[in-house]
Design an enzyme around this catalytic site. Sequence first.
Site, PDB file in Angstrom:
ATOM      1  N   LYS A 135       0.813  -1.230   0.000  1.00  0.00           N
ATOM      2  CA  LYS A 135       0.000   0.000   0.000  1.00  0.00           C
ATOM      3  C   LYS A 135       0.841   1.273   0.000  1.00  0.00           C
ATOM      4  CE  LYS A 135      -3.986  -2.037   2.295  1.00  0.00           C
ATOM      5  NZ  LYS A 135      -5.013  -1.880   3.325  1.00  0.00           N
TER       6      LYS A 135
ATOM      7  N   ALA B 167       0.754   2.402  15.108  1.00  0.00           N
ATOM      8  CA  ALA B 167       1.114   3.596  14.334  1.00  0.00           C
ATOM      9  C   ALA B 167       1.699   3.193  12.987  1.00  0.00           C
ATOM     10  CB  ALA B 167       2.111   4.442  15.130  1.00  0.00           C
TER      11      ALA B 167
ATOM     12  N   ARG C 298       3.914   0.671  20.445  1.00  0.00           N
ATOM     13  CA  ARG C 298       5.068   0.042  21.093  1.00  0.00           C
ATOM     14  C   ARG C 298       6.290   0.946  20.929  1.00  0.00           C
ATOM     15  NH1 ARG C 298       6.224  -5.748  18.627  1.00  0.00           N
ATOM     16  NH2 ARG C 298       6.736  -4.409  16.847  1.00  0.00           N
ATOM     17  N   THR C 299       6.500   1.422  19.707  1.00  0.00           N
ATOM     18  CA  THR C 299       7.600   2.356  19.451  1.00  0.00           C
ATOM     19  C   THR C 299       7.016   3.767  19.538  1.00  0.00           C
ATOM     20  OG1 THR C 299       8.416   0.719  17.878  1.00  0.00           O
ATOM     21  CG2 THR C 299       9.470   2.894  17.831  1.00  0.00           C
TER      22      THR C 299
ATOM     23  N   TYR D 168      -9.519  -9.471  11.593  1.00  0.00           N
ATOM     24  CA  TYR D 168     -10.746 -10.273  11.633  1.00  0.00           C
ATOM     25  C   TYR D 168     -10.372 -11.730  11.485  1.00  0.00           C
ATOM     26  CZ  TYR D 168      -9.884  -9.489   6.679  1.00  0.00           C
ATOM     27  OH  TYR D 168      -9.274  -9.383   5.458  1.00  0.00           O
TER      28      TYR D 168
ATOM     29  N   GLY E 232     -12.891  -6.499  12.182  1.00  0.00           N
ATOM     30  CA  GLY E 232     -12.839  -5.669  10.975  1.00  0.00           C
ATOM     31  C   GLY E 232     -13.558  -6.193   9.747  1.00  0.00           C
TER      32      GLY E 232
HETATM   33  P1  ATR Z   1       0.331  -2.429   9.099  1.00  0.00           P
HETATM   34  O1  ATR Z   1       0.472  -1.897   7.717  1.00  0.00           O
HETATM   35  O2  ATR Z   1      -0.481  -3.687   9.226  1.00  0.00           O
HETATM   36  O3  ATR Z   1      -0.107  -1.378  10.070  1.00  0.00           O
HETATM   37  P2  ATR Z   1       3.021  -2.114  10.051  1.00  0.00           P
HETATM   38  O4  ATR Z   1       3.144  -0.816   9.330  1.00  0.00           O
HETATM   39  O5  ATR Z   1       4.158  -3.071  10.053  1.00  0.00           O
HETATM   40  O6  ATR Z   1       1.788  -2.938   9.500  1.00  0.00           O
HETATM   41  O7  ATR Z   1       2.600  -1.779  11.568  1.00  0.00           O
HETATM   42  C1  ATR Z   1       2.368  -2.755  12.513  1.00  0.00           C
HETATM   43  C2  ATR Z   1       1.906  -2.090  13.803  1.00  0.00           C
HETATM   44  O8  ATR Z   1       1.658  -3.094  14.787  1.00  0.00           O
HETATM   45  C3  ATR Z   1       2.951  -1.161  14.411  1.00  0.00           C
HETATM   46  O9  ATR Z   1       2.286  -0.135  15.109  1.00  0.00           O
HETATM   47  C4  ATR Z   1       3.684  -2.102  15.371  1.00  0.00           C
HETATM   48  O10 ATR Z   1       4.365  -1.447  16.422  1.00  0.00           O
HETATM   49  P3  ATR Z   1       5.867  -0.864  16.192  1.00  0.00           P
HETATM   50  O11 ATR Z   1       5.695   0.410  15.422  1.00  0.00           O
HETATM   51  O12 ATR Z   1       6.400  -0.670  17.543  1.00  0.00           O
HETATM   52  O13 ATR Z   1       6.602  -1.927  15.404  1.00  0.00           O
HETATM   53  C5  ATR Z   1       2.504  -2.856  15.918  1.00  0.00           C
HETATM   54  N1  ATR Z   1       2.843  -4.170  16.513  1.00  0.00           N
HETATM   55  C6  ATR Z   1       3.309  -5.257  15.871  1.00  0.00           C
HETATM   56  N2  ATR Z   1       3.451  -6.296  16.721  1.00  0.00           N
HETATM   57  C7  ATR Z   1       3.059  -5.856  17.943  1.00  0.00           C
HETATM   58  C8  ATR Z   1       2.964  -6.444  19.237  1.00  0.00           C
HETATM   59  N3  ATR Z   1       3.301  -7.724  19.442  1.00  0.00           N
HETATM   60  N4  ATR Z   1       2.500  -5.690  20.249  1.00  0.00           N
HETATM   61  C9  ATR Z   1       2.153  -4.408  20.059  1.00  0.00           C
HETATM   62  N5  ATR Z   1       2.233  -3.765  18.852  1.00  0.00           N
HETATM   63  C10 ATR Z   1       2.668  -4.483  17.806  1.00  0.00           C
END
Ligand code: ATR
Length: 285
Positions: free
Chosen positions: A67, A129, A153-154, A219, A241
């Site tokens: 995307k 995020a 998380r970050t 979902y 979702g």
């Molecule tokens: P997407 O396009 O599906 O949003 P992404 O851009 O890789 O995929 O983002 C994944 C999101 O899930 C991020 O906010 C990630 O947190 P980080 O920015 O800290 O990486 C979050 N995420 C992934 N695994 C997680 C976990 N086990 N617990 C909490 N947040 C998680």
Amino acid sequence: MSDSYALFGYPVHHSWSPFIHGLFARQTGQDMEYRLHEAAPDQFRHDLLEFFFEQGGCGANITLPHKRAAADLVNELTPRAQRADAVNTVLRRDGELMGDNTDGVGLVTDLTQNLRLRFTSPRILMLGAGGAARGAIGPLLELKPSTLLIANRTARRASDLAEEFSGFGAVSGAAFDEVEPLEPFDLIINATSASLKGEVPPIHSRAVDRATACYDMAYGIGETPFTQWARDRGVTRVAQGWGMLVEQAAEAFFVWRGVRPQTRPVLEALHARAMYLAAAANTRS
Ligand code: ATR
């Protein structure tokens, strides 16, 4: 020959989109076909999309992980795709590839029309995020929230995302452990991919009460870890979702065909098919 549409992603074999668009086409009497195109990240380039349209393609959907890349590959972006910095729908206009994003409007339509959630200056907590969260921020700000807190998380990603949207409403960013709510949120949306690992973002129990609506963009069959977390805390307004999936598809269908399909019967068919597949899988195991 039927008009040709396609979904580009990696992987895409599990996608529900051909089923959804097939039902939309039948319901509205549109002569179209919708195919899946698996394109690995290094194959997903401007010429792949160009080739599809040159071969007579009328429109494309883009899904994970392309995307963000698609936003750079098209010639023009709609304002909502520009805000999301991501594209899930492509059409050709005057020979140019135009990228749109229907994810955010799909989410808000599901919340307000299908789930009939009524909000006045809601307090919203967005978990995550990444790309999924980013696409939803603009449309959620149109609900005029008193607070839209992005927790991640970050922490830096959350504050950067909040900063980008700060001109559009009351949005801020924080790390999960900085979310210490004095009162519950009206709406919590899980846009993290934590469910894929069977995890729930670490959110304080005070973030919810019985009146909170909890929405998981993910979902699946049965509860997701996040919807189970919400139910365990007595929350009753809980949704996955599925509706967002159908509503973003309906908006893409409208963008392509100029006809707005009814989504309720399609959502019902989707649930019935998901339950059938779950039952079939249980019988086999
Ligand atoms: P997407 O396009 O599906 O949003 P992404 O851009 O890789 O995929 O983002 C994944 C999101 O899930 C991020 O906010 C990630 O947190 P980080 O920015 O800290 O990486 C979050 N995420 C992934 N695994 C997680 C976990 N086990 N617990 C909490 N947040 C998680």
